[in-house]
Design a protein around this motif. Structure first.
Motif, PDB file in Angstrom:
ATOM      1  N   ASN A 191     -38.941  -0.403 -22.864  1.00 48.57           N
ATOM      2  CA  ASN A 191     -39.819   0.622 -22.310  1.00 48.57           C
ATOM      3  C   ASN A 191     -39.398   0.851 -20.860  1.00 48.57           C
ATOM      4  O   ASN A 191     -38.397   0.294 -20.401  1.00 48.57           O
ATOM      5  CB  ASN A 191     -41.292   0.221 -22.440  1.00 48.57           C
ATOM      6  N   ASN A 192     -40.130   1.675 -20.117  1.00 51.55           N
ATOM      7  CA  ASN A 192     -39.738   1.999 -18.739  1.00 51.55           C
ATOM      8  C   ASN A 192     -39.686   0.772 -17.840  1.00 51.55           C
ATOM      9  O   ASN A 192     -38.755   0.601 -17.066  1.00 51.55           O
ATOM     10  CB  ASN A 192     -40.699   3.033 -18.150  1.00 51.55           C
ATOM     11  N   ALA A 193     -40.692  -0.091 -17.927  1.00 52.06           N
ATOM     12  CA  ALA A 193     -40.731  -1.290 -17.080  1.00 52.06           C
ATOM     13  C   ALA A 193     -39.574  -2.234 -17.406  1.00 52.06           C
ATOM     14  O   ALA A 193     -38.940  -2.791 -16.500  1.00 52.06           O
ATOM     15  CB  ALA A 193     -42.065  -2.004 -17.241  1.00 52.06           C
ATOM     16  N   LEU A 194     -39.278  -2.397 -18.685  1.00 48.63           N
ATOM     17  CA  LEU A 194     -38.183  -3.282 -19.075  1.00 48.63           C
ATOM     18  C   LEU A 194     -36.820  -2.667 -18.757  1.00 48.63           C
ATOM     19  O   LEU A 194     -35.859  -3.385 -18.486  1.00 48.63           O
ATOM     20  CB  LEU A 194     -38.270  -3.632 -20.560  1.00 48.63           C
ATOM     21  N   SER A 195     -36.740  -1.341 -18.760  1.00 51.07           N
ATOM     22  CA  SER A 195     -35.494  -0.679 -18.356  1.00 51.07           C
ATOM     23  C   SER A 195     -35.166  -1.017 -16.908  1.00 51.07           C
ATOM     24  O   SER A 195     -34.026  -1.344 -16.578  1.00 51.07           O
ATOM     25  CB  SER A 195     -35.614   0.840 -18.509  1.00 51.07           C
ATOM     26  N   LEU A 196     -36.174  -0.964 -16.042  1.00 46.30           N
ATOM     27  CA  LEU A 196     -35.979  -1.319 -14.641  1.00 46.30           C
ATOM     28  C   LEU A 196     -35.597  -2.790 -14.497  1.00 46.30           C
ATOM     29  O   LEU A 196     -34.700  -3.146 -13.732  1.00 46.30           O
ATOM     30  CB  LEU A 196     -37.243  -1.009 -13.831  1.00 46.30           C
ATOM     31  N   LYS A 197     -36.257  -3.659 -15.267  1.00 48.63           N
ATOM     32  CA  LYS A 197     -35.929  -5.089 -15.241  1.00 48.63           C
ATOM     33  C   LYS A 197     -34.479  -5.315 -15.685  1.00 48.63           C
ATOM     34  O   LYS A 197     -33.763  -6.124 -15.104  1.00 48.63           O
ATOM     35  CB  LYS A 197     -36.896  -5.861 -16.133  1.00 48.63           C
ATOM     36  N   TYR A 198     -34.034  -4.564 -16.700  1.00 46.49           N
ATOM     37  CA  TYR A 198     -32.650  -4.714 -17.164  1.00 46.49           C
ATOM     38  C   TYR A 198     -31.660  -4.215 -16.108  1.00 46.49           C
ATOM     39  O   TYR A 198     -30.625  -4.840 -15.899  1.00 46.49           O
ATOM     40  CB  TYR A 198     -32.415  -3.980 -18.488  1.00 46.49           C
ATOM     41  N   ILE A 199     -31.979  -3.121 -15.447  1.00 47.31           N
ATOM     42  CA  ILE A 199     -31.084  -2.606 -14.402  1.00 47.31           C
ATOM     43  C   ILE A 199     -30.921  -3.644 -13.296  1.00 47.31           C
ATOM     44  O   ILE A 199     -29.822  -3.881 -12.798  1.00 47.31           O
ATOM     45  CB  ILE A 199     -31.602  -1.266 -13.848  1.00 47.31           C
ATOM     46  N   LYS A 200     -32.018  -4.290 -12.899  1.00 51.08           N
ATOM     47  CA  LYS A 200     -31.941  -5.356 -11.884  1.00 51.08           C
ATOM     48  C   LYS A 200     -31.117  -6.530 -12.394  1.00 51.08           C
ATOM     49  O   LYS A 200     -30.304  -7.100 -11.661  1.00 51.08           O
ATOM     50  CB  LYS A 200     -33.344  -5.816 -11.492  1.00 51.08           C
ATOM     51  N   HIS A 201     -31.316  -6.912 -13.665  1.00 53.95           N
ATOM     52  CA  HIS A 201     -30.539  -7.983 -14.283  1.00 53.95           C
ATOM     53  C   HIS A 201     -29.056  -7.621 -14.279  1.00 53.95           C
ATOM     54  O   HIS A 201     -28.205  -8.435 -13.914  1.00 53.95           O
ATOM     55  CB  HIS A 201     -31.042  -8.203 -15.713  1.00 53.95           C
ATOM     56  N   PHE A 202     -28.730  -6.399 -14.657  1.00 56.98           N
ATOM     57  CA  PHE A 202     -27.350  -5.920 -14.674  1.00 56.98           C
ATOM     58  C   PHE A 202     -26.743  -5.982 -13.276  1.00 56.98           C
ATOM     59  O   PHE A 202     -25.630  -6.464 -13.089  1.00 56.98           O
ATOM     60  CB  PHE A 202     -27.312  -4.489 -15.225  1.00 56.98           C
ATOM     61  N   HIS A 203     -27.485  -5.508 -12.288  1.00 62.41           N
ATOM     62  CA  HIS A 203     -26.996  -5.521 -10.904  1.00 62.41           C
ATOM     63  C   HIS A 203     -26.715  -6.946 -10.433  1.00 62.41           C
ATOM     64  O   HIS A 203     -25.691  -7.211  -9.816  1.00 62.41           O
ATOM     65  CB  HIS A 203     -28.020  -4.833  -9.994  1.00 62.41           C
ATOM     66  N   ASN A 204     -27.625  -7.875 -10.734  1.00 64.81           N
ATOM     67  CA  ASN A 204     -27.433  -9.271 -10.305  1.00 64.81           C
ATOM     68  C   ASN A 204     -26.233  -9.906 -10.996  1.00 64.81           C
ATOM     69  O   ASN A 204     -25.579 -10.773 -10.406  1.00 64.81           O
ATOM     70  CB  ASN A 204     -28.692 -10.093 -10.614  1.00 64.81           C
ATOM     71  N   GLN A 205     -25.943  -9.512 -12.223  1.00 65.81           N
ATOM     72  CA  GLN A 205     -24.817 -10.094 -12.961  1.00 65.81           C
ATOM     73  C   GLN A 205     -23.470  -9.504 -12.561  1.00 65.81           C
ATOM     74  O   GLN A 205     -22.443 -10.122 -12.780  1.00 65.81           O
ATOM     75  CB  GLN A 205     -25.026  -9.867 -14.463  1.00 65.81           C
ATOM     76  N   THR A 206     -23.485  -8.308 -12.000  1.00 72.06           N
ATOM     77  CA  THR A 206     -22.214  -7.628 -11.699  1.00 72.06           C
ATOM     78  C   THR A 206     -21.878  -7.568 -10.231  1.00 72.06           C
ATOM     79  O   THR A 206     -20.790  -7.174  -9.857  1.00 72.06           O
ATOM     80  CB  THR A 206     -22.249  -6.184 -12.240  1.00 72.06           C
ATOM     81  N   TYR A 207     -22.789  -7.914  -9.383  1.00 69.88           N
ATOM     82  CA  TYR A 207     -22.543  -7.781  -7.946  1.00 69.88           C
ATOM     83  C   TYR A 207     -22.044  -9.052  -7.358  1.00 69.88           C
ATOM     84  O   TYR A 207     -22.313 -10.116  -7.603  1.00 69.88           O
ATOM     85  CB  TYR A 207     -23.817  -7.340  -7.259  1.00 69.88           C
TER      86      TYR A 207
END
Length: 100
Positions: free
Chosen positions: A84-100
């Motif tokens: 959902n929208n809230a989990l999409s934002l959580k995934y984007i943050k997870h993605f950023h932390n894993q790739t940065y």
């Protein structure tokens, strides 16, 4: 990124061996199963980031996860078991932390 939904507890081609004097065998009902969503991301160079699993529910009970799963595995919950929208934002943050 690939978002895949799958069902838990599907009976498929099971062979059951029982004692001759067994009166009843209880199996999980194939119509009674839960959905979950797995979001997996693999970079073009072949590196994968930690799996993001979305379970159906309201709360996560830590005792249910006392097993050999990867400690970096991310569990999230939603009322439907889907993103959902809230989990999409959580995934984007997870993605950023894993790739940065």
């Amino acid at each position: 990124m690939d978002e895949t939904g799958f069902r838990i507890s599907i009976l498929n081609r099971k062979i059951i061996i029982i004692y001759l004097n067994t009166k009843a065998v209880y199996l999980a009902d194939p119509n009674n199963r839960e959905s979950l969503t797995a979001i997996e991301t693999i970079f073009a160079r072949g590196k994968a980031i930690t799996l993001f699993l979305i379970l159906k529910g309201e709360i996560l009970v830590e005792a249910h996860f006392d097993n050999d799963l990867d400690t970096e595995l991310v569990f999230a919950i939603s009322s439907t078991g889907y993103i959902n929208n809230a989990l999409s934002l959580k995934y984007i943050k997870h993605f950023h932390n894993q790739t940065y």
